[in-house]
Design an enzyme around this catalytic site. Structure first.
Site, short mmCIF file in Angstrom:
data_model
loop_
_atom_site.label_atom_id
_atom_site.label_comp_id
_atom_site.label_asym_id
_atom_site.label_seq_id
_atom_site.Cartn_x
_atom_site.Cartn_y
_atom_site.Cartn_z
N GLU A 162 -40.96 25.03 1.60
CA GLU A 162 -39.57 25.38 1.26
C GLU A 162 -38.56 24.98 2.34
O GLU A 162 -37.83 25.83 2.83
CB GLU A 162 -39.47 26.87 0.94
CG GLU A 162 -40.33 27.27 -0.24
CD GLU A 162 -40.35 28.78 -0.52
OE1 GLU A 162 -39.57 29.51 0.12
OE2 GLU A 162 -41.16 29.22 -1.34
N GLU A 178 -47.92 27.68 -7.68
CA GLU A 178 -47.51 29.09 -7.75
C GLU A 178 -46.93 29.42 -9.12
O GLU A 178 -45.91 30.12 -9.23
CB GLU A 178 -46.47 29.40 -6.66
CG GLU A 178 -46.89 29.04 -5.26
CD GLU A 178 -45.89 29.45 -4.17
OE1 GLU A 178 -44.96 30.23 -4.47
OE2 GLU A 178 -46.05 29.01 -3.03
O1 G3I Z 1 -47.32 44.73 4.01
C1 G3I Z 1 -46.08 45.44 3.93
C2 G3I Z 1 -46.34 46.94 3.81
O2 G3I Z 1 -46.97 47.38 4.98
C3 G3I Z 1 -45.02 47.66 3.60
O3 G3I Z 1 -45.24 49.01 3.38
C4 G3I Z 1 -44.29 47.07 2.40
C5 G3I Z 1 -42.91 47.69 2.19
O4 G3I Z 1 -42.03 46.78 1.54
O5 G3I Z 1 -44.10 45.69 2.59
C6 G3I Z 1 -45.32 44.99 2.72
O6 G3I Z 1 -45.03 43.63 2.88
C7 G3I Z 1 -44.60 42.96 1.71
C8 G3I Z 1 -45.57 41.79 1.50
O7 G3I Z 1 -45.11 40.97 0.42
C9 G3I Z 1 -46.98 42.28 1.17
O8 G3I Z 1 -46.98 43.02 0.01
C10 G3I Z 1 -43.20 42.42 1.93
O9 G3I Z 1 -42.29 43.52 1.97
C11 G3I Z 1 -42.80 41.48 0.82
O10 G3I Z 1 -41.56 40.88 1.14
C12 G3I Z 1 -43.84 40.40 0.67
O11 G3I Z 1 -43.46 39.59 -0.42
C13 G3I Z 1 -44.13 38.34 -0.49
C14 G3I Z 1 -43.12 37.20 -0.49
O12 G3I Z 1 -43.78 35.95 -0.63
C15 G3I Z 1 -42.30 37.16 0.80
O13 G3I Z 1 -41.35 36.15 0.72
C16 G3I Z 1 -44.92 38.30 -1.78
O14 G3I Z 1 -45.96 39.28 -1.75
C17 G3I Z 1 -45.52 36.91 -1.97
O15 G3I Z 1 -46.11 36.83 -3.26
C18 G3I Z 1 -44.41 35.86 -1.87
O16 G3I Z 1 -44.97 34.58 -2.05
C19 G3I Z 1 -44.07 33.47 -1.96
C20 G3I Z 1 -44.85 32.30 -1.42
O17 G3I Z 1 -45.50 32.63 -0.23
C21 G3I Z 1 -43.96 31.07 -1.26
N1 G3I Z 1 -43.24 30.76 -2.47
C22 G3I Z 1 -42.53 31.86 -3.11
C23 G3I Z 1 -43.47 33.06 -3.31
C24 G3I Z 1 -42.77 34.18 -4.04
O18 G3I Z 1 -41.75 34.73 -3.25
#
Ligand code: G3I
Length: 404
Positions: A182, A295
């Site tokens: 990205e 994805e």
């Molecule tokens: O692990 C913490 C946890 O400890 C905490 O309590 C919780 C509270 O919000 O957050 C948890 O972390 C989250 C993490 O996912 C794991 O679940 C983050 O807040 C959250 O922002 C994060 O989101 C991820 C996202 O990327 C971040 O940009 C998504 O799971 C993940 O599926 C997503 O994947 C991305 C690809 O890597 C790149 N392309 C887009 C795609 C979708 O956004």
């Protein structure tokens, strides 16, 4: 409207299209008995309603993948789906820098190791994701850079160390790495985002360097550039044009890039061209690159984030259609080596938490029941794997002489 279609709509709207219902749709028979009876037509093995996605795709050398999070491994029903349906896994978060090095010099490989071992146990491959992205960087790194603690060269050194450590740890066990993720602008014209965290702090050389370092750390792994809106989503195709031009430049410069990953995050409210997706994939392939859908998901407006029932019945048609068209573009391009969905169930989809009012993006519903999109993908793969079933034999009248 035909009754089968109507009953499917009702089942879909309830968010629970069951296996028997969808098998009925596939076989075209109207009774539950017929749905469970194996059809006798077609070449041996053409039993679309029974075969897992990975099994059908394997017949044409295509890998079907999913993003996998720890819950997919730890929950028995989810684990069974991940193991049986998919043969390439992408860690949803577990290989991102924020997760693997939460404090400088303190590593946590538990999630990444678990995923790689899960893949081995299921004879699946791994897409490593992702080495150089502006998101999900460790707080210690963000804070130090914001404080001006590192020169550009020192930051590049840190990235090199990160890549050597992570790619080196899994050397020989990763099929494809998303090296850079990205970097391009959603704009016309597009190009590398000058405000991207890495570009601002490390300079534009960060991309070619990341590919060189990843190649040095694991010369066998296929190295991908991964992005969204680069496969028919953007009507102008400006972002795809920019990625294509940049990949051409990288190759001219001898940078070890092997593939382009088109993420495939679609939304039923926007236009999207399957024909353009295929052309974009073919264009990357014309450079000598592999391509992959990395994805895939298709979001739409829903009643709420828990049940995720689409609010517009047309979405029930658009959702499987867009999944299927993405797969058909892949099937048409032999250098497209994998088709990965970004999580298989609506229960753990990133969509409701990111796009207010939207959901229903995955191919299994919130109760882990396969949706029509699952069966449509399965049907396309079955046709691709075996060819369309032969027609049933009928009496053919012999025409031996003209009627006078
Ligand atoms: O692990 C913490 C946890 O400890 C905490 O309590 C919780 C509270 O919000 O957050 C948890 O972390 C989250 C993490 O996912 C794991 O679940 C983050 O807040 C959250 O922002 C994060 O989101 C991820 C996202 O990327 C971040 O940009 C998504 O799971 C993940 O599926 C997503 O994947 C991305 C690809 O890597 C790149 N392309 C887009 C795609 C979708 O956004």
């Amino acid at each position: 409207m035909d009754m089968r279609r109507r009953s499917f709509l009702a089942a879909g709207a309830a968010g629970a299209a069951g296996a028997a219902g969808a098998a009925t749709l596939l076989s075209g028979a109207g009774t539950a008995e017929a749905a469970t009876k194996a059809p006798s037509r077609g070449p041996a093995g053409f039993l679309a309603e029974d075969a897992p996605l990975r099994e059908l795709a394997a017949k044409i050398g295509l890998r079907i993948g999913s993003a996998i999070i720890p819950q997919d491994i730890d929950t028995p029903t989810w684990n069974a789906i991940a193991a049986s349906q998919f043969d390439v896994y992408t860690p949803g978060n577990e290989m991102k820098w924020q997760v693997v090095e939460p404090e400088q010099g303190v590593f946590d490989w538990s999630g990444a190791d678990n995923l790689v071992n899960f893949a081995d146990a299921n004879h699946a491959l791994v897409r490593g994701h992702t080495l150089c992205w502006h998101n999900q960087l460790p707080n210690w790194l963000l804070a130090a850079v914001a404080a001006g603690d590192y020169t550009q060269t020192q930051l590049l050194d840190l990235l090199q160390q990160h890549i050597f450590t992570e790619v080196g740890r899994f050397r020989g066990r990763i099929w494809q790495w998303d090296v850079c993720n990205e970097f391009f602008l959603d704009a016309n014209p597009s190009g590398i985002d000058p405000n991207n965290w890495w570009i601002v702090n490390a300079g534009p050389e960060v991309i070619p360097l990341a590919f060189r370092w990843a190649h040095e750390a694991d010369p066998q792994a296929l190295l991908f550039y991964n992005d969204y809106n680069i496969g028919g989503e953007d009507g102008t195709n400006a972002k795809s044009d920019a990625v294509y031009a940049y990949a051409t430049q990288l190759l001219d410069d001898g940078i070890p890039i092997n593939g382009i990953g088109n993420q495939g995050h679609l939304d039923t409210q926007y236009g999207w061209s399957p024909q353009l997706l295929r052309q974009d994939l073919e264009r990357y392939v014309s450079l000598g690159l592999k391509v992959a859908i990395t994805e895939a998901d298709v979001r739409t407006f829903v009643n709420n984030a828990t049940a995720q029932v689409p609010t517009d019945n047309l979405a029930l048609f658009a959702h499987p259609f867009e999944y299927t068209e993405m797969l058909k573009a892949v099937l048409a391009v032999p250098e497209a080596i994998s088709f990965t969905v970004w999580g298989f169930t609506d229960s753990d989809s990133w969509v409701p938490g990111t796009f207010a009012g939207e959901g229903y993006a995955a191919i299994y519903d919130v109760n882990q029941n396969p949706k029509q999109a699952y069966y449509s993908l399965q049907s396309e793969l079955a046709v691709a794997a075996h060819g369309a079933p032969h027609r049933v034999q009928t009496y053919t009248p012999p025409i031996t002489r003209p009627i006078s």
